[in-house]
Design a protein around this motif. Structure first.
Motif, PDB file in Angstrom:
ATOM      1  N   UNK A 142       0.734  -1.122   0.042  1.00 44.40           N
ATOM      2  CA  UNK A 142      -0.042  -0.018   0.103  1.00 44.40           C
ATOM      3  C   UNK A 142       0.848   1.245   0.075  1.00 44.40           C
ATOM      4  N   UNK A 143       1.716   1.470   0.899  1.00 49.11           N
ATOM      5  CA  UNK A 143       2.675   2.695   0.943  1.00 49.11           C
ATOM      6  C   UNK A 143       3.574   2.852  -0.154  1.00 49.11           C
ATOM      7  N   UNK A 144       4.067   1.555  -0.711  1.00 46.37           N
ATOM      8  CA  UNK A 144       4.942   1.653  -1.794  1.00 46.37           C
ATOM      9  C   UNK A 144       4.186   1.796  -3.204  1.00 46.37           C
ATOM     10  N   UNK A 145       2.867   1.539  -3.297  1.00 48.45           N
ATOM     11  CA  UNK A 145       1.991   1.919  -4.540  1.00 48.45           C
ATOM     12  C   UNK A 145       1.400   2.941  -4.573  1.00 48.45           C
ATOM     13  N   UNK A 146       0.240   2.858  -3.923  1.00 47.50           N
ATOM     14  CA  UNK A 146      -0.848   3.970  -3.995  1.00 47.50           C
ATOM     15  C   UNK A 146      -0.429   5.172  -3.273  1.00 47.50           C
ATOM     16  N   UNK A 147       0.347   4.978  -2.286  1.00 47.44           N
ATOM     17  CA  UNK A 147       0.953   6.174  -1.498  1.00 47.44           C
ATOM     18  C   UNK A 147       2.285   6.520  -1.756  1.00 47.44           C
ATOM     19  N   UNK A 148       3.009   6.217  -2.925  1.00 41.83           N
ATOM     20  CA  UNK A 148       4.364   6.200  -3.321  1.00 41.83           C
ATOM     21  C   UNK A 148       4.863   7.577  -3.148  1.00 41.83           C
ATOM     22  N   UNK A 149       4.076   8.416  -3.850  1.00 43.28           N
ATOM     23  CA  UNK A 149       4.297   9.936  -3.730  1.00 43.28           C
ATOM     24  C   UNK A 149       4.529  10.417  -2.462  1.00 43.28           C
ATOM     25  N   UNK A 150       3.975   9.902  -1.193  1.00 51.59           N
ATOM     26  CA  UNK A 150       4.203  10.434  -0.023  1.00 51.59           C
ATOM     27  C   UNK A 150       5.452   9.880   0.506  1.00 51.59           C
ATOM     28  N   UNK A 151       6.175   8.807   0.031  1.00 53.33           N
ATOM     29  CA  UNK A 151       7.341   8.296   0.597  1.00 53.33           C
ATOM     30  C   UNK A 151       8.305   8.190  -0.872  1.00 53.33           C
ATOM     31  N   UNK A 152       9.245   9.220  -0.684  1.00 55.85           N
ATOM     32  CA  UNK A 152       9.967   9.202  -1.819  1.00 55.85           C
ATOM     33  C   UNK A 152      11.140   8.081  -1.940  1.00 55.85           C
ATOM     34  N   UNK A 153      11.376   7.735  -2.975  1.00 53.26           N
ATOM     35  CA  UNK A 153      12.426   6.555  -3.258  1.00 53.26           C
ATOM     36  C   UNK A 153      11.972   5.136  -2.531  1.00 53.26           C
ATOM     37  N   UNK A 154      10.882   5.127  -1.858  1.00 46.95           N
ATOM     38  CA  UNK A 154      10.620   3.802  -1.064  1.00 46.95           C
ATOM     39  C   UNK A 154      10.135   2.738  -2.061  1.00 46.95           C
ATOM     40  N   UNK A 155       9.309   3.069  -3.153  1.00 41.95           N
ATOM     41  CA  UNK A 155       9.068   2.271  -4.117  1.00 41.95           C
ATOM     42  C   UNK A 155      10.182   1.588  -4.635  1.00 41.95           C
ATOM     43  N   UNK A 156      11.291   1.997  -4.777  1.00 41.86           N
ATOM     44  CA  UNK A 156      12.429   1.496  -5.403  1.00 41.86           C
ATOM     45  C   UNK A 156      13.487   0.463  -4.417  1.00 41.86           C
ATOM     46  N   UNK A 157      13.110   0.872  -3.186  1.00 38.42           N
ATOM     47  CA  UNK A 157      13.580  -0.002  -2.048  1.00 38.42           C
ATOM     48  C   UNK A 157      12.663  -1.120  -1.652  1.00 38.42           C
ATOM     49  N   UNK A 158      11.269  -0.920  -2.212  1.00 40.74           N
ATOM     50  CA  UNK A 158      10.125  -2.063  -1.603  1.00 40.74           C
ATOM     51  C   UNK A 158      10.570  -3.388  -2.044  1.00 40.74           C
ATOM     52  N   UNK A 159      10.964  -3.556  -3.422  1.00 40.33           N
ATOM     53  CA  UNK A 159      11.263  -4.938  -3.751  1.00 40.33           C
ATOM     54  C   UNK A 159      12.091  -5.896  -2.829  1.00 40.33           C
ATOM     55  N   UNK A 160      13.197  -5.354  -2.133  1.00 41.19           N
ATOM     56  CA  UNK A 160      14.192  -5.808  -1.308  1.00 41.19           C
ATOM     57  C   UNK A 160      13.175  -6.251  -0.078  1.00 41.19           C
ATOM     58  N   UNK A 161      12.253  -5.378   0.503  1.00 38.50           N
ATOM     59  CA  UNK A 161      11.803  -5.698   1.502  1.00 38.50           C
ATOM     60  C   UNK A 161      10.605  -6.819   1.290  1.00 38.50           C
ATOM     61  N   UNK A 162       9.822  -6.661   0.381  1.00 40.46           N
ATOM     62  CA  UNK A 162       8.964  -7.844  -0.064  1.00 40.46           C
ATOM     63  C   UNK A 162       9.627  -9.148  -0.300  1.00 40.46           C
ATOM     64  N   UNK A 163      10.989  -9.086  -1.021  1.00 38.10           N
ATOM     65  CA  UNK A 163      11.645 -10.442  -1.089  1.00 38.10           C
ATOM     66  C   UNK A 163      11.988 -11.148   0.396  1.00 38.10           C
ATOM     67  N   UNK A 164      12.389 -10.162   1.327  1.00 39.23           N
ATOM     68  CA  UNK A 164      12.862 -10.540   2.804  1.00 39.23           C
ATOM     69  C   UNK A 164      11.589 -11.067   3.465  1.00 39.23           C
ATOM     70  N   UNK A 165      10.301 -10.404   3.512  1.00 43.73           N
ATOM     71  CA  UNK A 165       9.256 -10.679   4.300  1.00 43.73           C
ATOM     72  C   UNK A 165       8.754 -12.096   3.440  1.00 43.73           C
TER      73      UNK A 165
END
Length: 316
Positions: A142-165
């Motif tokens: 949710x935060x890396x997709x729909x609300x990506x503008x509210x969290x700069x550069x988080x969408x680029x780092x999200x795949x690493x978090x998704x893979x770990x989870x």
């Protein structure tokens, strides 16, 4: 680890301080609240997340110490804090899964000495942990997709978090499957034990039934012998009673020839009537077998010694 206003965020959405929504993403007039649950000792749950309010996003709940991972991805500000929050949650999830896996290995070594209730407890803990991992994945999407503008550069780092989870989630699923297999195995062992006990009970019951049938057959043989003796007694009793009556002084007027004829008739006629019956002949035909069964039954009867009563001492 510092904490910020989770209670304030829940109050803004009309909820109490402990009324954390079941769904990870809560929308309302106050904005959007994304929450994740992180297990705490011993069996509690720390709630954290981000409140995306009209004034800007805010991290709520516990704030973990920075690990340097956010800086490696070039994140800063609230994006870095949120990244560190998901890293902390992933680490705690992994530690809990490894702890449950260690308990599972210990349980398998001890075998049946471990109560099945403890295995079920581990199963429930793993199920709750998988639910929280799934909650974290939904919040991250949710935060890396729909609300990506509210969290700069988080969408680029999200795949690493998704893979770990996702890796932790797969490990938890594997441990949960092992626990399910162990529960099924223990249930099968208990079912086999109950089946063995039931089979042993059936064998004992069959043995008792066999002994009862044998006893009934032997008692039937004794009963047949008693019946034959009763028939013979009845046949003998009739002429004997007649001889006693005719031998009385009051019967002296009966001629001797009639007395002899009556005695012969009363001796022969009952014999012919009784022993010409088919059922009597059938009993007499199997008399040898009845004698054998009766002999076996009498041999099995326990011998009881008669105790001589004690005589009181003289003078009493």
């Amino acid at each position: 680890m510092a904490t910020t206003g989770l209670e304030e965020a829940l109050a803004a959405f009309g909820r109490g301080p402990r009324d954390v929504p079941r769904h990870p993403v809560l929308h309302g007039a106050a904005g959007t609240l994304v929450t994740i649950g992180v297990p705490s000792e011993p069996t509690g749950m720390d709630w954290a997340g981000v409140w995306i309010a009209p004034a800007g996003p805010r991290i709520v709940g516990p704030r973990p110490e920075p690990t340097g991972g956010a800086a490696a991805h070039g994140l800063s500000g609230v994006s870095a804090e949120l990244f560190e929050l998901f890293v902390w949650a992933s680490r705690v999830y992994l530690e809990r899964v490894e702890a449950i896996d260690a308990k599972l290995a210990e349980t398998q070594e001890k075998g049946r000495s471990v109560p099945l209730s403890e295995v079920w407890t581990l199963q429930r803990q793993t199920a709750r942990l998988r639910a929280q991992i799934g909650r974290a994945l939904v919040g991250l999407a949710e935060v890396s997709g729909r609300f990506a503008p509210s969290f700069p550069l988080l969408s680029a780092a999200a795949p690493a978090l998704t893979a770990e989870l996702g890796r932790v989630q797969a490990l938890a699923a594997s441990v949960q499957q092992s626990l399910s297999d162990l529960i099924l195995l223990r249930n099968a062992e208990e079912a086999n034990r109950i089946a063995e006990a039931a089979n042993e009970l059936t064998r004992t019951s069959n043995t008792i039934a066999t002994l009862a049938n044998t006893s009934n057959i032997r008692m039937l043989g004794i009963t047949y012998l008693a019946l034959v003796l009763g028939l013979i007694s009845a046949v003998v009793l009739i002429p004997n009673t007649a001889a006693t009556i005719l031998g009385m002084p009051s019967a002296a007027w009966v001629p001797g020839l009639w007395v002899d004829a009556l005695l012969v008739a009363l001796a022969v006629i009952p014999i012919v009537i009784v022993f010409s019956r088919p059922w009597v002949q059938a009993i007499l035909g199997g008399l040898r077998a009845y004698e054998s069964r009766a002999r076996e039954g009498l041999q099995d009867l326990p011998e009881v010694e008669v105790e001589t009563p004690r005589r009181p001492p003289a003078g009493r």
